[in-house]
Design a protein around this motif. Structure first.
Motif, PDB file in Angstrom:
ATOM      1  N   ALA A 222      -8.567  -3.621  -0.430  1.00  0.00           N
ATOM      2  CA  ALA A 222      -7.371  -2.537  -1.104  1.00  0.00           C
ATOM      3  C   ALA A 222      -8.284  -1.888   0.269  1.00  0.00           C
ATOM      4  CB  ALA A 222      -7.488  -1.944  -1.671  1.00  0.00           C
ATOM      5  N   GLY A 223      -9.216  -1.755   0.619  1.00  0.00           N
ATOM      6  CA  GLY A 223      -9.416  -0.600   1.115  1.00  0.00           C
ATOM      7  C   GLY A 223      -9.599   0.721   1.458  1.00  0.00           C
ATOM      8  N   GLY A 224      -8.754   1.328   0.064  1.00  0.00           N
ATOM      9  CA  GLY A 224      -8.594   2.040  -0.035  1.00  0.00           C
ATOM     10  C   GLY A 224      -7.367   2.734  -0.208  1.00  0.00           C
ATOM     11  N   ARG A 225      -6.348   1.806   0.728  1.00  0.00           N
ATOM     12  CA  ARG A 225      -4.981   2.125   0.304  1.00  0.00           C
ATOM     13  C   ARG A 225      -4.335   3.011  -0.801  1.00  0.00           C
ATOM     14  NH1 ARG A 225      -6.418  -2.171   3.588  1.00  0.00           N
ATOM     15  NH2 ARG A 225      -5.593  -2.348   5.762  1.00  0.00           N
ATOM     16  N   GLY A 226      -4.740   2.867  -2.036  1.00  0.00           N
ATOM     17  CA  GLY A 226      -4.402   3.178  -2.832  1.00  0.00           C
ATOM     18  C   GLY A 226      -4.169   4.430  -3.157  1.00  0.00           C
ATOM     19  N   PHE A 227      -5.363   5.097  -2.376  1.00  0.00           N
ATOM     20  CA  PHE A 227      -5.627   6.588  -2.676  1.00  0.00           C
ATOM     21  C   PHE A 227      -4.958   7.448  -1.378  1.00  0.00           C
ATOM     22  CE2 PHE A 227      -9.875   4.160  -4.543  1.00  0.00           C
ATOM     23  CZ  PHE A 227      -9.529   4.457  -5.881  1.00  0.00           C
ATOM     24  N   ILE A 228      -5.190   6.391  -0.107  1.00  0.00           N
ATOM     25  CA  ILE A 228      -3.810   7.086   0.515  1.00  0.00           C
ATOM     26  C   ILE A 228      -2.608   6.904   0.557  1.00  0.00           C
ATOM     27  CG2 ILE A 228      -2.981   6.289   3.246  1.00  0.00           C
ATOM     28  CD1 ILE A 228      -6.089   5.377   3.962  1.00  0.00           C
ATOM     29  N   ALA A 229      -2.416   6.278  -0.307  1.00  0.00           N
ATOM     30  CA  ALA A 229      -0.707   6.206  -1.129  1.00  0.00           C
ATOM     31  C   ALA A 229      -0.646   6.808  -1.900  1.00  0.00           C
ATOM     32  CB  ALA A 229      -0.384   4.752  -1.610  1.00  0.00           C
ATOM     33  N   LEU A 230      -1.257   7.532  -2.718  1.00  0.00           N
ATOM     34  CA  LEU A 230      -1.256   8.784  -3.211  1.00  0.00           C
ATOM     35  C   LEU A 230      -0.791  10.380  -2.474  1.00  0.00           C
ATOM     36  CD1 LEU A 230      -4.390   8.413  -6.157  1.00  0.00           C
ATOM     37  CD2 LEU A 230      -1.869   8.623  -6.431  1.00  0.00           C
ATOM     38  N   ALA A 231      -1.385  10.383  -1.391  1.00  0.00           N
ATOM     39  CA  ALA A 231      -1.636  11.370  -0.569  1.00  0.00           C
ATOM     40  C   ALA A 231      -0.392  11.014   0.224  1.00  0.00           C
ATOM     41  CB  ALA A 231      -3.264  11.328   0.323  1.00  0.00           C
ATOM     42  N   ALA A 232       0.263   9.810   0.140  1.00  0.00           N
ATOM     43  CA  ALA A 232       1.053  10.403   1.570  1.00  0.00           C
ATOM     44  C   ALA A 232       2.423  10.504   0.278  1.00  0.00           C
ATOM     45  CB  ALA A 232       1.479   8.375   1.742  1.00  0.00           C
ATOM     46  N   ALA A 233       2.299   9.968  -0.794  1.00  0.00           N
ATOM     47  CA  ALA A 233       3.171  10.543  -2.099  1.00  0.00           C
ATOM     48  C   ALA A 233       3.566  11.678  -2.156  1.00  0.00           C
ATOM     49  CB  ALA A 233       3.480   9.285  -3.163  1.00  0.00           C
ATOM     50  N   SER A 234       2.515  12.006  -2.235  1.00  0.00           N
ATOM     51  CA  SER A 234       2.781  14.257  -2.756  1.00  0.00           C
ATOM     52  C   SER A 234       2.664  14.657  -0.888  1.00  0.00           C
ATOM     53  CB  SER A 234       0.692  14.340  -2.595  1.00  0.00           C
ATOM     54  OG  SER A 234       1.168  15.799  -2.630  1.00  0.00           O
ATOM     55  N   MET A 235       2.155  14.012   0.509  1.00  0.00           N
ATOM     56  CA  MET A 235       2.907  14.519   1.483  1.00  0.00           C
ATOM     57  C   MET A 235       4.423  14.364   1.114  1.00  0.00           C
ATOM     58  SD  MET A 235      -0.324  13.670   3.384  1.00  0.00           S
ATOM     59  CE  MET A 235       0.048  14.274   5.032  1.00  0.00           C
ATOM     60  N   GLY A 236       4.857  13.411   0.971  1.00  0.00           N
ATOM     61  CA  GLY A 236       6.274  13.245   0.919  1.00  0.00           C
ATOM     62  C   GLY A 236       7.202  13.672   0.149  1.00  0.00           C
ATOM     63  N   GLY A 237       6.872  14.137  -0.456  1.00  0.00           N
ATOM     64  CA  GLY A 237       7.035  15.247  -1.733  1.00  0.00           C
ATOM     65  C   GLY A 237       7.626  14.072  -2.779  1.00  0.00           C
ATOM     66  N   ASN A 238       6.894  13.221  -2.948  1.00  0.00           N
ATOM     67  CA  ASN A 238       7.271  11.921  -4.360  1.00  0.00           C
ATOM     68  C   ASN A 238       8.527  11.483  -3.825  1.00  0.00           C
ATOM     69  OD1 ASN A 238       4.588  11.794  -5.723  1.00  0.00           O
ATOM     70  ND2 ASN A 238       4.979  14.129  -5.939  1.00  0.00           N
ATOM     71  N   THR A 239       9.940  11.746  -2.870  1.00  0.00           N
ATOM     72  CA  THR A 239      10.300  10.731  -2.725  1.00  0.00           C
ATOM     73  C   THR A 239      10.563   9.615  -2.333  1.00  0.00           C
ATOM     74  OG1 THR A 239      10.647  12.591  -0.546  1.00  0.00           O
ATOM     75  CG2 THR A 239      11.303  13.087  -2.577  1.00  0.00           C
ATOM     76  N   PRO A 240      11.408   8.882  -2.068  1.00  0.00           N
ATOM     77  CA  PRO A 240      11.074   7.273  -1.560  1.00  0.00           C
ATOM     78  C   PRO A 240      11.371   7.360   0.302  1.00  0.00           C
ATOM     79  CG  PRO A 240      11.881   6.901  -2.609  1.00  0.00           C
ATOM     80  CD  PRO A 240      12.296   8.366  -3.102  1.00  0.00           C
ATOM     81  N   ILE A 241      12.288   8.285   0.627  1.00  0.00           N
ATOM     82  CA  ILE A 241      12.552   9.062   2.145  1.00  0.00           C
ATOM     83  C   ILE A 241      11.174   9.415   2.811  1.00  0.00           C
ATOM     84  CG2 ILE A 241      13.658   9.864   4.039  1.00  0.00           C
ATOM     85  CD1 ILE A 241      16.240   9.003   2.366  1.00  0.00           C
ATOM     86  N   GLY A 242      10.674  10.705   2.349  1.00  0.00           N
ATOM     87  CA  GLY A 242       9.135  11.357   2.564  1.00  0.00           C
ATOM     88  C   GLY A 242       7.974  10.437   2.792  1.00  0.00           C
ATOM     89  N   GLY A 243       8.066   9.565   1.562  1.00  0.00           N
ATOM     90  CA  GLY A 243       6.631   8.124   1.047  1.00  0.00           C
ATOM     91  C   GLY A 243       7.264   7.337   2.897  1.00  0.00           C
ATOM     92  N   PHE A 244       7.692   6.967   2.976  1.00  0.00           N
ATOM     93  CA  PHE A 244       8.352   6.217   4.250  1.00  0.00           C
ATOM     94  C   PHE A 244       7.325   6.677   5.648  1.00  0.00           C
ATOM     95  CE2 PHE A 244      11.158   4.862   7.934  1.00  0.00           C
ATOM     96  CZ  PHE A 244      10.791   3.883   8.218  1.00  0.00           C
ATOM     97  N   LEU A 245       8.205   8.426   5.749  1.00  0.00           N
ATOM     98  CA  LEU A 245       7.178   9.562   6.548  1.00  0.00           C
ATOM     99  C   LEU A 245       6.303   9.379   7.170  1.00  0.00           C
ATOM    100  CD1 LEU A 245      10.592  11.478   7.101  1.00  0.00           C
ATOM    101  CD2 LEU A 245      10.579   9.045   8.458  1.00  0.00           C
ATOM    102  N   VAL A 246       5.842   9.070   5.874  1.00  0.00           N
ATOM    103  CA  VAL A 246       4.354   9.345   6.036  1.00  0.00           C
ATOM    104  C   VAL A 246       3.875   8.088   5.466  1.00  0.00           C
ATOM    105  CG1 VAL A 246       2.289  11.120   4.505  1.00  0.00           C
ATOM    106  CG2 VAL A 246       4.447  11.700   4.341  1.00  0.00           C
ATOM    107  N   SER A 247       3.982   7.305   5.316  1.00  0.00           N
ATOM    108  CA  SER A 247       3.660   5.821   5.650  1.00  0.00           C
ATOM    109  C   SER A 247       3.190   5.551   6.963  1.00  0.00           C
ATOM    110  CB  SER A 247       4.341   5.115   4.565  1.00  0.00           C
ATOM    111  OG  SER A 247       3.658   5.320   3.296  1.00  0.00           O
TER     112      SER A 247
END
Length: 300
Positions: A222-247
């Motif tokens: 997994a290499g820390g991807r789960g923790f990176i995803a938490l940051a990505a979700a937060s930066m994307g406003g916890n929205t699917p589209i925002g999370g997609f862009l940050v991902s």
């Protein structure tokens, strides 16, 4: 280096690298919408990567392997919900327990099932197929079908959260649990559902790691991807589209790191830090912007 960055392979790598992070980001977003921080994403992805290899090998089908893995991911989400909502365990401590169990438990299970240590070299797993569509170009054509599923998941989750009664209930519980309960919404039931969905989405990301990005399981893949995803979700406003862009941003960081490894621009250890440094810098910039925004709104 610049010729490699501007090549179609580079942009194709961005999508491949972003896929597991995107699944986990969506998982984090749906849990956050219900008012829970699912920090167990790393452990769920790790378990799912291993079970994906095992069950696709046993069933000789990537699809059955994926389905079983999604069920297991949902069960882990259910267990997490039970500890948090019924036993009143701190959600961070419960998640840490799952992550630590996954770190050692996957290695133990791999040894018990196959005798392999660290790498599932003796398990003949079945990978999810790639989709070749010649007329859409080399960047999109040839991507693993789970990459397309991740993009479809963004659309479906957006519609689910913002266009359905259950999605509205999830957002209501996350915004104000007491207010939601005052109109007859069971916050516990809604949070159970949200964490199960979160577990299923994270499991799809884990399955992609061992059945799409690679065709085997490796220790701590997994290499820390789960923790990176938490940051990505937060930066994307916890929205699917925002999370997609940050991902995609983190996909770019991983693709750049891959190019840097080939060109030997700097020491290998520093190159490996690029995605994680991107996470730190991204979070710093995001929260600094949020702070300035609050100051402007408060008139300071």
């Amino acid at each position: 280096m610049w010729s490699a960055i501007l090549s179609p392979d580079f942009f194709s790598t961005i999508l491949r690298s972003a896929t597991p992070i995107l699944f986990a980001t969506l998982a984090a977003a749906v849990a956050a919408k219900a008012g829970i921080c699912n920090m167990a994403l790393e452990g769920i992805m790790l378990f799912s990567a291993l079970f994906g290899v095992i069950f696709s090998s046993l069933t000789h089908s990537a699809w059955l392997g994926l389905l079983i893995t999604m069920v297991i991911g949902g069960l882990i989400g259910l267990i997490l919900a039970f500890f948090i909502l019924n036993l009143k365990t701190d959600e961070i401590l419960a998640a840490i327990a799952i992550n630590l169990t996954a770190t050692g438990g996957t290695v133990l299970l791999l040894v018990a099932v196959s005798g392999d240590r660290g790498v599932s070299s003796s398990i003949r797993s079945v990978s999810a197929p790639s989709v070749v569509i010649p007329f859409i170009g080399s960047v999109l054509s040839g991507q693993n079908i789970l990459t397309w599923f991740s993009i479809l998941a963004v659309i479906l989750l957006h519609l689910f959260l913002y266009k359905t009664p259950l999605g509205l209930a999830i957002r209501a519980v996350g915004e104000n649990k007491n207010a939601a309960e005052s109109v007859g919404i069971s916050s516990r039931k809604i949070q159970y559902i949200a964490l199960i969905i979160s577990g299923v989405l994270a499991a799809m990301g884990g399955f992609y790691l061992s059945g799409g990005y690679m065709n085997m399981f490796t220790k701590d893949m997994a290499g820390g991807r789960g923790f990176i995803a938490l940051a990505a979700a937060s930066m994307g406003g916890n929205t699917p589209i925002g999370g997609f862009l940050v991902s995609l941003l983190f996909g770019i960081a991983q693709a750049v790191a891959n190019v840097m490894q080939l060109t030997s621009v700097m020491p290998y250890e520093i190159i490996l830090m690029v995605p994680y440094l991107t996470t730190l810098v991204g979070l710093g910039v995001y929260y600094y912007g949020q702070k300035k925004k609050k100051e402007r709104l408060s008139g300071k």
